[in-house]
Design an enzyme around this catalytic site. Structure first.
Site, PDB file in Angstrom:
ATOM      1  N   HIS A  11     -25.559  49.536  24.435  1.00 34.52           N
ATOM      2  CA  HIS A  11     -24.596  49.024  23.454  1.00 34.52           C
ATOM      3  C   HIS A  11     -23.976  50.163  22.664  1.00 34.52           C
ATOM      4  O   HIS A  11     -24.365  51.330  22.805  1.00 34.52           O
ATOM      5  CB  HIS A  11     -25.296  48.075  22.466  1.00 34.52           C
ATOM      6  CG  HIS A  11     -25.574  46.716  22.996  1.00 34.52           C
ATOM      7  ND1 HIS A  11     -24.832  45.614  22.666  1.00 34.52           N
ATOM      8  CD2 HIS A  11     -26.529  46.266  23.849  1.00 34.52           C
ATOM      9  CE1 HIS A  11     -25.310  44.546  23.285  1.00 34.52           C
ATOM     10  NE2 HIS A  11     -26.345  44.916  24.008  1.00 34.52           N
TER      11      HIS A  11
ATOM     12  N   GLU B 275     -17.418  48.093  23.254  1.00 32.42           N
ATOM     13  CA  GLU B 275     -18.426  49.150  23.165  1.00 32.42           C
ATOM     14  C   GLU B 275     -18.340  50.044  24.397  1.00 32.42           C
ATOM     15  O   GLU B 275     -19.221  50.068  25.260  1.00 32.42           O
ATOM     16  CB  GLU B 275     -19.804  48.525  22.988  1.00 32.42           C
ATOM     17  CG  GLU B 275     -19.906  47.766  21.668  1.00 32.42           C
ATOM     18  CD  GLU B 275     -21.154  46.919  21.526  1.00 32.42           C
ATOM     19  OE1 GLU B 275     -22.016  46.955  22.443  1.00 32.42           O
ATOM     20  OE2 GLU B 275     -21.280  46.200  20.519  1.00 32.42           O
TER      21      GLU B 275
ATOM     22  N   GLU C 115     -28.560  51.737  21.411  1.00 32.18           N
ATOM     23  CA  GLU C 115     -27.321  51.731  20.639  1.00 32.18           C
ATOM     24  C   GLU C 115     -26.781  53.153  20.522  1.00 32.18           C
ATOM     25  O   GLU C 115     -27.520  54.089  20.217  1.00 32.18           O
ATOM     26  CB  GLU C 115     -27.576  51.180  19.236  1.00 32.18           C
ATOM     27  CG  GLU C 115     -28.118  49.760  19.204  1.00 32.18           C
ATOM     28  CD  GLU C 115     -27.037  48.721  19.213  1.00 32.18           C
ATOM     29  OE1 GLU C 115     -25.850  49.112  19.234  1.00 32.18           O
ATOM     30  OE2 GLU C 115     -27.352  47.520  19.185  1.00 32.18           O
TER      31      GLU C 115
END
Length: 630
Positions: free
Chosen positions: A492, A398, A562
């Site tokens: 993330h 990531e 995210e």
């Protein structure tokens, strides 16, 4: 990311306790990987040629057969041999600031064209080559390809063409007769693949047809899965020729490759990384994974297929890098922190410390940013400043998380007036890379012991999960000294969603202060989407950082942020594939919203300090303690 449903099964890993001591012996003989404490990158090339060992070479081999329709994974590498350095920029995600729209196409039509092309290749005069041209565990495969290519080019130079392969058959009077088309031996130069460098991931490459290659990714170290991140280089590409690469052992049933995302390529003539690929598609193929599985559909394999045709700037001597996303390596981080440290000498607000050493001997850095000037200490004493703890890159693949943290760090250390105000009012504790070993070795999700570190927060081991263990100790220290952090956020990447969004913690339907940051980001950051943000406590995610920090320390504003690998479907960046610049901008916006959060959250109802009581009622489990393993 935090809520991607691809956590690793413990039974897939090795016996980590019996492996630990042998790992240490092997690693100590090889030395620490890319230790760059006091020197800038690229001035110490000898460090980049460190060769690390493979545990149990027999187990590290995979079997692959096109006729068996089975991919047989096995326990993977411990560490990869690093035989060649990346060229400057290839591991730093450098890219020109250009807006590239989604590569949208009719996926059904694309898949039909791919099928027709494969069928045409098989029926063509070339026939099926099916030749292994790269194996990361066997250097001789690549050397043999080089020799074959050289002999072939010499024959072409001497004769002007390649003679068709012929065979003699009885009953023809000794005359040679060409083989049937399906049996002819095609003779085309093969591309040269390499992935044995920092962050590289490619296990095998098979030359299937004239310019079509099937690629197999390596498993995460000491696991049998997590085939998503890829990073490799290719040489021998002919300009203005169409090549097709098929990565055939992905696991997830969906990907943004079907929603306009393209892979990335790097060459010096590009001016940085750029999105490339025509006929990009992601689909289930005929192969299956071998082994037990707990989730329906996980036994299937999926393919990423894309074609490329480069201009005359690319010659057969050129090396082109391909990657799933903009790379950001461990050594890039070390170089970046070194440069920030130099720029902040004497400014009295930046401190870089060693949080711990990883199992592989790499640094896990702890960055503290807060103003220590006397006038600021008088106006905002340290004991009155709110603490913000930010972590990232617990999942090595990531890389978008690293670019957001880079933007955050650069902004907080800048001369911007808002950054100066943040340094006066807050104490930022930032851990940019929680899994340096996985990053350096090209893993997608796990650490050297084959564990997903974002599933170890409930009970981290000091020996096996040192970065998580010591991060949790920092949280414990602040909370036991009356300095509960105002915000905890773990950065993330999300492989199946667009936009940037938050996951937070909430029991019941009442909206509380945990909602404030999402509302602020939605107003300030073009990439952020509040409609994709979710607030809840799922039983399957209890051991993640977000829920463990919320539960064990009572931090209401505990989040996972995210980021998409693709782009946004709303706002001013709608329809644009993201670049490092967009991600760094997101990091800057996050820092600015932290400054607004302190005041704005007072307008939201407080949910009290009843996390543990509500949690116990909801999940009927032990609460109130912070768990650690020695």
């Amino acid at each position: 990311g935090d809520d991607d449903d691809d956590d690793v099964d413990d039974e897939d890993g090795l016996d980590v306790y019996s492996m630990l001591e042998s790992s240490r012996r092997r690693l100590s003989s090889a030395g620490s990987f890319l230790e760059l404490e006091a020197l800038p990158l690229y001035e110490i090339d000898d460090l980049r040629n460190l060769c690390m060992e493979i545990v149990d070479e027999g187990k590290a081999q995979r079997r692959f057969g096109t006729m068996k329709s089975v991919i047989q994974p096995s326990i993977g590498r411990l560490v990869i041999p690093c035989v060649s350095p990346n060229i400057p920029g290839a591991d730093q995600g450098q890219a020109a600031r250009r807006d590239v729209p989604f590569e949208l196409s009719d996926q059904e039509k694309v898949k039909m064209l791919i099928t027709q092309k494969n069928l045409q290749d098989f029926r063509s005069k070339s026939g099926e080559i099916n030749k292994m041209v790269y194996d990361c565990n066997n250097q001789s495969v690549r050397e043999n390809v080089c020799k074959d290519n050289l002999l072939l080019l010499q024959e072409i130079h001497q004769k002007g063409h390649v003679a068709p392969s012929k065979s003699k058959k009885r009953g023809t009077g000794g005359k040679s007769r060409p083989k049937r088309i399906s049996q002819q031996v095609a003779r085309y130069p093969s591309l040269l693949f390499e992935s044995r460098f920092e962050c590289g991931n490619l296990f095998q490459a098979h030359h299937m047809f004239e310019r079509t290659y099937d690629l197999i990714l390596s498993s995460d170290i000491n696991t049998k899965g997590h085939h998503q991140w890829f990073f490799f280089c290719v040489s021998g590409i002919e300009s203005e020729k169409l090549y097709t690469l098929n990565i055939i052992n992905h696991e997830k049933p969906g990907s943004q490759f079907n929603n306009g995302m393209q892979p990335l390529a790097f060459h010096s003539s590009f001016g940085g990384w750029k999105r490339v690929g025509d006929m990009v598609s992601y689909f289930r193929n005929q192969y299956r994974r071998v082994g037990k599985t707990r989730r329906k559909g996980l036994s299937h394999c999926y393919s990423t297929s894309f074609s490329f045709n480069f201009s005359k700037d690319i010659t057969s001597n050129s090396t082109v890098y391909f990657a799933y996303h903009y790379p950001y390596s461990y050594s890039t981080l070390q170089s970046h922190l070194y440069r920030i440290g130099l720029a902040c000498v004497g400014l009295n607000f930046f401190q870089r410390q060693l949080l711990c050493r990883t199992l592989g001997g790499n640094r896990c850095d702890l960055i503290t940013i807060t103003s220590m000037h006397e006038e600021d200490l008088d106006s905002y004493p340290l004991f009155t400043r709110n603490v913000v703890i930010i972590t990232g890159r617990v999942h090595p693949g990531e890389t978008n998380a690293s670019f957001m943290i880079k933007g955050l760090l650069d902004f907080l250390c800048s001369s911007n007036s808002s950054a100066k105000d943040l340094r006066r009012r807050f104490i930022f504790k930032i851990i940019p890379m929680l899994n340096p070993d996985g990053v350096a070795n090209g893993c997608h999700r796990c650490s050297l012991v084959g564990h997903d570190l974002n599933r170890q927060w409930m009970n981290p081991s000091k020996d096996l999960h040192p970065t998580v263990y010591w991060t949790k100790r920092i949280l414990h220290f602040f909370c036991t000294h009356g300095r509960k952090p105002m915000v905890f956020c773990d950065f993330h990447g999300h492989s199946r969603q667009k936009n940037v969004f938050l996951y937070g913690c909430r029991l019941g339907g009442e909206v509380g202060e945990e909602q404030v940051l999402a509302d602020l980001l939605n107003a300030e950051a073009p990439l952020f989407s509040s409609k994709h943000s979710k607030f809840g406590v799922e039983a399957s995610k209890l051991s993640t950082s977000r829920i463990s920090v919320w539960r064990d320390f009572g931090i209401k504003c505990s989040y996972t942020m995210e980021s998409t690998y693709n782009g946004a479907d709303q706002g001013k960046h709608k329809g644009i594939q993201i670049t490092p610049w967009h991600l760094e901008e997101m990091g800057r916006k996050f820092a600015l919203c932290i400054g607004l959060l302190e005041q704005e959250r007072k307008n939201y109802p407080r949910s009290g300090d009843s996390n543990n009581m509500q949690f116990e009622e909801a999940f009927d489990g032990p609460t109130g303690d912070v768990f650690f393993s020695s």
